[in-house]
Design an enzyme around this catalytic site. Structure first.
Site, mmCIF file in Angstrom:
data_model
loop_
_atom_site.group_PDB
_atom_site.id
_atom_site.type_symbol
_atom_site.label_atom_id
_atom_site.label_comp_id
_atom_site.label_asym_id
_atom_site.label_seq_id
_atom_site.Cartn_x
_atom_site.Cartn_y
_atom_site.Cartn_z
ATOM 1 N N ASP A 86 0.824 -1.205 0.000
ATOM 2 C CA ASP A 86 0.000 0.000 0.000
ATOM 3 C C ASP A 86 0.867 1.268 0.000
ATOM 4 O O ASP A 86 1.842 1.339 0.769
ATOM 5 C CB ASP A 86 -0.868 -0.037 1.270
ATOM 6 C CG ASP A 86 -1.965 0.997 1.270
ATOM 7 O OD1 ASP A 86 -2.810 0.958 0.372
ATOM 8 O OD2 ASP A 86 -1.982 1.850 2.186
ATOM 9 N N HIS A 106 -10.695 -1.122 -5.313
ATOM 10 C CA HIS A 106 -11.653 -0.812 -4.238
ATOM 11 C C HIS A 106 -11.734 0.679 -3.944
ATOM 12 O O HIS A 106 -12.505 1.073 -3.087
ATOM 13 C CB HIS A 106 -11.242 -1.582 -2.989
ATOM 14 C CG HIS A 106 -9.880 -1.163 -2.507
ATOM 15 N ND1 HIS A 106 -8.719 -1.455 -3.215
ATOM 16 C CD2 HIS A 106 -9.484 -0.445 -1.435
ATOM 17 C CE1 HIS A 106 -7.689 -0.939 -2.586
ATOM 18 N NE2 HIS A 106 -8.124 -0.317 -1.502
ATOM 19 N N ASP A 107 -10.897 1.486 -4.586
ATOM 20 C CA ASP A 107 -10.923 2.941 -4.372
ATOM 21 C C ASP A 107 -11.532 3.682 -5.559
ATOM 22 O O ASP A 107 -11.604 4.916 -5.541
ATOM 23 C CB ASP A 107 -9.501 3.487 -4.194
ATOM 24 C CG ASP A 107 -8.799 2.951 -2.955
ATOM 25 O OD1 ASP A 107 -9.483 2.623 -1.974
ATOM 26 O OD2 ASP A 107 -7.549 2.878 -2.979
HETATM 27 O O1 TEU Z 1 -4.891 4.144 -1.265
HETATM 28 C C1 TEU Z 1 -4.007 5.194 -1.455
HETATM 29 C C2 TEU Z 1 -4.569 6.366 -2.064
HETATM 30 O O2 TEU Z 1 -3.824 7.231 -2.442
HETATM 31 C C3 TEU Z 1 -6.043 6.420 -2.098
HETATM 32 O O3 TEU Z 1 -6.427 6.790 -0.844
HETATM 33 C C4 TEU Z 1 -6.533 7.373 -3.078
HETATM 34 O O4 TEU Z 1 -5.899 8.604 -2.939
HETATM 35 C C5 TEU Z 1 -7.981 7.597 -2.858
HETATM 36 O O5 TEU Z 1 -8.625 6.439 -2.469
HETATM 37 C C6 TEU Z 1 -8.577 8.045 -4.136
HETATM 38 O O6 TEU Z 1 -9.627 8.848 -3.807
HETATM 39 C C7 TEU Z 1 -4.531 3.114 -0.437
HETATM 40 C C8 TEU Z 1 -5.659 2.116 -0.328
HETATM 41 O O7 TEU Z 1 -5.903 1.564 -1.588
HETATM 42 C C9 TEU Z 1 -6.854 2.807 0.248
HETATM 43 O O8 TEU Z 1 -7.990 1.971 0.286
HETATM 44 C C10 TEU Z 1 -6.483 3.275 1.627
HETATM 45 O O9 TEU Z 1 -7.544 4.029 2.153
HETATM 46 C C11 TEU Z 1 -5.221 4.138 1.628
HETATM 47 O O10 TEU Z 1 -4.173 3.560 0.857
HETATM 48 C C12 TEU Z 1 -4.689 4.286 3.016
HETATM 49 O O11 TEU Z 1 -4.153 3.093 3.460
#
Ligand code: TEU
Length: 546
Positions: A199, A322-323
């Site tokens: 991550d 998932h984001d």
């Molecule tokens: O995501 C990193 C990240 O940069 C995301 O948060 C992105 O900016 C955002 O979701 C887009 O709107 C990772 C993981 O994939 C995410 O689920 C986590 O929330 C984040 O790291 C923190 O660990």
């Protein structure tokens, strides 16, 4: 190269909380994954990646880890995990775990000890700093909104959290931190896992804490020692084993990604970057209602394809995770059933013909859509709820905010997997933690398995093509007609094959450029006899072997 070369692999991402619930508590679990491994073997993927399954207060659905050595009881037990691994291996599926090393949950014992005693050695595991002029140490912004420093009243200092306030950033400058993290990697390797997704791993090197115009980004992104740290982790843990590793890179550059992935540098196999998905952000701002900038999408994809290929690095390629909102609702068209199917297949073809390792996010392979939520009470995600507050403060009206969330929220990806047309899409016998999309009766795995024309069958075929034809994995890429307003056209070449890919990103039929030779054997297309009329229909896509 042999068939087992990891470069020929396709990875399937599972978000366990939303995948399959066997206990009726409304949340997916490890046994639920075990029950569906036969389906994943049928799909034909090589690896599965599980987003974090460790104990966690779940403020960020597991990306806030409180214990790296256990399984969150919500998902099951260590024995369930061992069984999952063993069963997956019996199906020929490899398993990747998600590792979050930029930060821990503030519930982690390291952080708790750091709080309890400012003299504790654990204090230096994190970034505690004095404030400045009665405020936080710097103007850095958290990626989830607000200042990135949280005041801690006992000591009168602030700690850094680039994400949620319950996700405290780890200090990789401290050698004990690094060794403790490497131990975790070795521990999970000892169970026989086959790879890791790291991550936001390009944010781990921070040693300057100053105000900045870019709200901190230039000080923490691809920081000064990041390559040394990743190289060291490689050497101390997975480096000499056959391990699939992918780093999630936030706001990175091609140059850094080449360095992260050139094999001789011994860092990682591959990287995720997000530039190609920021093409529907108005002026770089995510929380806006905005349209796809098609030219920008093509330019960025091609720039990265050429740059990484020429630099000897390796990309992970993806539309969904998932984001991210669902791709068919985002760059395709989910307004009618026919267009949903055709555009989902088109997007699949375009992506899977690119160079790099493709990732499929659960449900993408059946063309799952955004759920089109219209009430705040339907959302669960911390980032989305924070965005709601900021948008309200910025003076947006309720209907505007609901439209923005419906387009951009991470919850678009997190609604339960649609297995069949029974209650709750066959995901749970209880109440799901987040609503099932109301189109599950038409869009579900059971339907897709019984329909030879389904989106799922296109994904299966694309995976087989990658396994069977080296040009997909190793061939170079040649962009064509880049200025075209609707078509994305490129070629993949190796010494044996030259494949032409043509895709229509618009909702109308488009003439094929007159000087483009489309003769040859059709490898895959998303409608039978796609080019029969000399035009490519709305959202059409075809691959021709020439
Ligand atoms: O995501 C990193 C990240 O940069 C995301 O948060 C992105 O900016 C955002 O979701 C887009 O709107 C990772 C993981 O994939 C995410 O689920 C986590 O929330 C984040 O790291 C923190 O660990």
């Amino acid at each position: 190269m042999s068939q087992t070369d990891w470069r020929k692999s396709v990875v399937y991402q599972i978000y366990p909380k939303s995948f399959n619930d066997t206990t009726g508590n409304g949340q997916g679990d490890l046994n639920g994954i075990i029950d569906k491994l036969d389906y994943l073997a049928y799909l034909g993927v090589d690896y599965i990646w599980l987003t974090p399954i460790y104990p966690s207060p779940m403020n960020d659905n597991g990306y806030d880890i409180s214990d790296y050595y256990q399984i969150n009881e919500q998902f099951g037990t260590l024995d369930d995990f061992k069984k999952l691994l063993e069963t997956a291996h019996q199906y020929g599926l490899k398993v990747m775990l998600d590792i979050v090393f930029n930060h821990t949950s503030t519930d982690h014992t390291w952080f708790q000890q750091a709080l309890a005693d400012p003299e504790s050695p654990y204090r230096d595991y994190y970034f505690f700093r004095k404030g400045r002029n009665g405020g936080p140490p710097t103007n850095w912004q958290s990626k989830f909104g607000g200042n990135a420093w949280q005041y801690e009243p006992n000591s009168g200092e602030y700690y850094l959290h680039l994400f949620d306030v319950s996700q405290a950033d780890l200090n990789w400058e401290n050698e004990h931190v690094r060794q403790s993290l490497y131990d975790i990697v070795k521990y999970w390797m000892s169970y026989g896992v086959d790879g890791f997704r790291f991550d936001v791993i390009n944010l781990i090197s921070k040693d300057r804490f100053e105000d900045s115009d870019a709200i901190g980004k230039e000080y923490y992104t691809d920081g000064p020692r990041v390559h040394d740290f990743i190289h060291e982790m490689n050497r101390e843990t997975f480096g000499d084993r056959e391990m699939m590793t992918v780093g999630e890179m936030s706001s990175t550059t091609i140059d850094h990604c080449i360095r992260y992935t050139q094999p001789e540098r011994q860092e990682l196999n591959s990287v995720f970057n997000f530039h190609h998905l920021k093409v529907d952000y108005a002026e770089g701002e995510k929380w806006t209602e905005s349209q796809l900038d098609f030219h920008k999408l093509k330019e960025i994809l091609i720039e990265w394809q050429l740059g990484i290929y020429e630099g000897g690095g390796w990309n992970a390629i993806f539309w969904c995770n998932h984001d991210q909102p669902r791709i068919v609702s985002r760059f395709g068209d989910d307004s009618t059933e026919a267009m949903r199917q055709r555009s989902a297949k088109m997007l699949a073809i375009v992506l899977h013909m690119l160079q790099g390792t493709p990732y499929i996010f659960q449900g993408e392979e059946i063309g799952m859509t955004n759920p089109h939520f219209d009430k705040l009470s339907q959302y669960r995600d911390v980032e989305s709820l924070n965005a709601y507050d900021s948008l309200q403060e910025a003076g947006k009206t309720e209907p505007e905010i609901m439209r923005i969330l419906a387009q951009k929220s991470r919850d678009n990806a997190r609604t339960p997997m649609q297995w069949d047309d029974s209650a709750q899409a066959g995901f749970t016998e209880g109440e799901p933690w987040i609503e099932v999309s109301d189109n599950y009766k038409e869009i579900n795995v059971q339907q897709a398995m019984n329909d030879e024309q389904s989106v799922l069958q296109t994904y299966r075929k694309l995976i087989q093509l990658r396994h069977n034809y080296d040009v997909v994995t190793y061939g170079n890429i040649e962009p064509l007609y880049m200025a075209h307003d609707q078509l994305f056209i490129y070629r993949r070449n190796d010494e044996h094959n030259s494949w032409l890919i043509i895709a229509n990103f618009s909702n109308e039929a488009v003439a094929i450029p007159e000087d483009l030779d489309t003769t040859g054997q059709t490898v895959i297309e998303n409608e039978p006899d796609l080019l029969a009329e000399g035009k490519i229909p709305a959202y059409g896509a075809i691959v021709i072997d020439q």
